[in-house]
Design an enzyme around this catalytic site. Structure first.
Site, PDB file in Angstrom:
ATOM      1  N   ASN A   1       0.881  -1.165   0.000  1.00 49.55           N
ATOM      2  CA  ASN A   1       0.000   0.000   0.000  1.00 49.55           C
ATOM      3  C   ASN A   1       0.923   1.222   0.000  1.00 49.55           C
ATOM      4  O   ASN A   1       1.436   1.622   1.038  1.00 49.55           O
ATOM      5  CB  ASN A   1      -0.888  -0.051   1.241  1.00 49.55           C
TER       6      ASN A   1
ATOM      7  N   ARG B   1      -2.596  -2.059  -3.443  1.00 50.64           N
ATOM      8  CA  ARG B   1      -3.803  -1.270  -3.232  1.00 50.64           C
ATOM      9  C   ARG B   1      -3.732  -0.082  -4.185  1.00 50.64           C
ATOM     10  O   ARG B   1      -2.752   0.675  -4.175  1.00 50.64           O
ATOM     11  CB  ARG B   1      -3.858  -0.776  -1.799  1.00 50.64           C
TER      12      ARG B   1
ATOM     13  N   HIS C   1     -12.900   2.675  -0.003  1.00 53.73           N
ATOM     14  CA  HIS C   1     -12.881   1.636   1.042  1.00 53.73           C
ATOM     15  C   HIS C   1     -13.567   0.359   0.537  1.00 53.73           C
ATOM     16  O   HIS C   1     -14.043  -0.454   1.335  1.00 53.73           O
ATOM     17  CB  HIS C   1     -13.626   2.068   2.331  1.00 53.73           C
TER      18      HIS C   1
ATOM     19  N   ARG D   1     -11.720  15.126   7.683  1.00 54.88           N
ATOM     20  CA  ARG D   1     -12.508  15.483   6.487  1.00 54.88           C
ATOM     21  C   ARG D   1     -13.955  15.768   6.882  1.00 54.88           C
ATOM     22  O   ARG D   1     -14.520  15.079   7.736  1.00 54.88           O
ATOM     23  CB  ARG D   1     -12.474  14.329   5.476  1.00 54.88           C
TER      24      ARG D   1
ATOM     25  N   GLU E   1      -7.838  -5.323   5.361  1.00 60.89           N
ATOM     26  CA  GLU E   1      -7.693  -4.969   3.952  1.00 60.89           C
ATOM     27  C   GLU E   1      -6.518  -5.701   3.295  1.00 60.89           C
ATOM     28  O   GLU E   1      -6.580  -6.064   2.131  1.00 60.89           O
ATOM     29  CB  GLU E   1      -7.559  -3.456   3.809  1.00 60.89           C
TER      30      GLU E   1
END
Ligand code: AMP
Length: 401
Positions: free
Chosen positions: A7, A95, A184, A245, A388
């Site tokens: 990643n 990813r 996601h 965010r 993940e």
């Protein structure tokens, strides 16, 4: 088969080596502060049960190539590593944040795939170039080893047009592909799959709402195993209240800030992505700090918690309306897995829709999936840890087989 999962971010690389015959993690590592004066590398190797070898390095790591080379030396190191030869690595899974409309599933990386990821850079200008750095370095370091891109957006490509279109001039979609993509996806797909397994249902028969609450937050309505709506949008800014965010705001706030505060578009963008959300409301973006502050009487911390959990509730209600029948609500990621107060507040008042949680069970901590709804709740509520890296490794293995 051993799969290396990468990643790659703009100044960091997270990596894991997994043994896919046993679904176990052999190495878990993080390279940070790439390009800074001093970089950091932490490599945790698990050469056998109950054995862990941690190696930390602090030295200049000028680029991704250097960072990945250092990591690989440790993975194959005779004392600190877990494999004797790099040829033991059968595949590399990457990813990739934005696959736009080009990718509906994980894909073996070719020159055409790299070109398509590059073409999607305008949709994810911070993430896709960093993901491409990781891909290029891995292709150089592992020549001949299959490399697979697993996209955050792919799971959401089943969302129908009425849910992915914004009510903007149509040509913005036609010419510039302005629409909801969602993110996601690997996590939502993984926990939906785990939920089906636990409930002993076919994924294709499962309707659920997956609630990923971490530093980034998103919610997905899953109908018959497929994503039919999700809260993040064209970029990972829309929807729920996140660490820094904002999630949903009135789009006219941009105009207001520009006209009345003289803010340019870059300043507004930075504010919405980095200085808003929980941090914007109370100055803290880690939920653990927010709870500590609430206990000390900090009212803004309480407000931040209330704004986030109210938004979660509103979206759960909306997705119940989208799905009609809901078999399960699944909480996951850092906050979703660990924070019973956020979970409790996020489903508060939904008893009339058949959602009832057991306060005592909800307060328990478990590393394994945990059912927190009461037996008479018509919607099962579960906490299911996301993974993940394992999901990317599984997707990588599946596509190659
Ligand atoms: P993630 O992005 O999934 O790694 O989640 C990171 C976030 O999870 C952190 O910023 C915290 O807000 C939250 N988190 C992690 N551990 C806990 C915990 N024990 N209790 C509450 N929140 C937590």
């Amino acid at each position: 088969m051993k799969v290396l999962v990468i990643n790659s971010g703009s100044s960091s690389i997270k990596y894991q080596l997994l043994d896919m015959d046993t679904d176990t993690v052999l190495v878990n590592g993080l390279v940070e502060r790439i390009g800074d004066e001093k970089g950091d590398l932490t490599n945790k190797a698990f050469p056998g049960t109950d054995k862990q070898v941690v190696t930390k390095m602090v030295q200049p790591i000028p680029d991704h190539n250097t960072g990945m080379r250092l990591a690989i030396e440790l993975i194959a190191h005779p004392e600190k590593g877990v494999i004797s030869d790099m040829s033991e690595i059968g595949a590399v899974g990457h990813r990739v944040v934005h696959g736009g409309e080009d990718f509906h599933q994980p894909t073996i990386i070719t020159d055409e795939v790299i070109a398509a990821i590059e073409a999607n850079v305008p949709l994810a200008p911070l993430h896709n170039p960093a993901n491409l750095d990781g891909i290029r370095v891995a292709m150089e370091l592992f020549p001949g080893v299959p490399q697979v891109a697993v996209f955050d957006t792919a799971f959401h490509q089943t969302i129908p047009a009425h849910a992915y279109m914004y009510a903007l001039p149509y040509e913005l979609y036609e010419k510039d592909r302005v629409r909801r993509y969602g993110f996601h996806g690997t996590s939502h797909k993984f926990v939906a799959g785990e939920c089906a397994r636990i409930l002993d249902k076919n994924l294709g028969d499962l309707n659920c709402i997956t609630v990923h609450l971490g530093n980034g937050c998103s919610m997905t309505a899953v109908e018959n195993g497929k994503s039919v709506d999700t809260s993040l949008g064209m970029t990972p800014l829309e929807g729920l209240v996140m660490g820094t965010r904002s999630g949903d705001v009135d789009p006219a706030i941009h105009t207001f800030l520009s006209r009345n505060k003289g803010m340019d578009i870059e300043a507004i963008d930075t504010m919405l992505n980095k200085e808003s959300g929980l941090k914007g409301l109370c100055g803290m973006n880690d939920m653990r700090d927010i709870h500590d502050a609430i206990e000390k009487g900090n009212e803004l911390a309480k407000l931040a918690l209330d704004v986030q959990t109210y938004r979660n509730r509103k979206y759960i209600g909306a997705y119940m309306a989208v799905l009609g029948r809901v078999d399960a609500i699944v909480f996951t990621a850092g906050i979703g897995e660990n924070d019973d107060i956020v979970r409790r507040e996020s489903v508060k008042g939904l008893e009339c829709f058949g959602v009832k949680i057991d306060a005592e069970v909800n307060a328990q901590r478990a590393k394994e999936p945990l059912k927190i709804s009461t037996d008479d709740s018509s919607v099962a509520v579960w906490v299911i840890p996301t993974n993940e890296e394992l999901a990317i490794a599984r997707e990588t293995k599946n596509i190659l087989q």
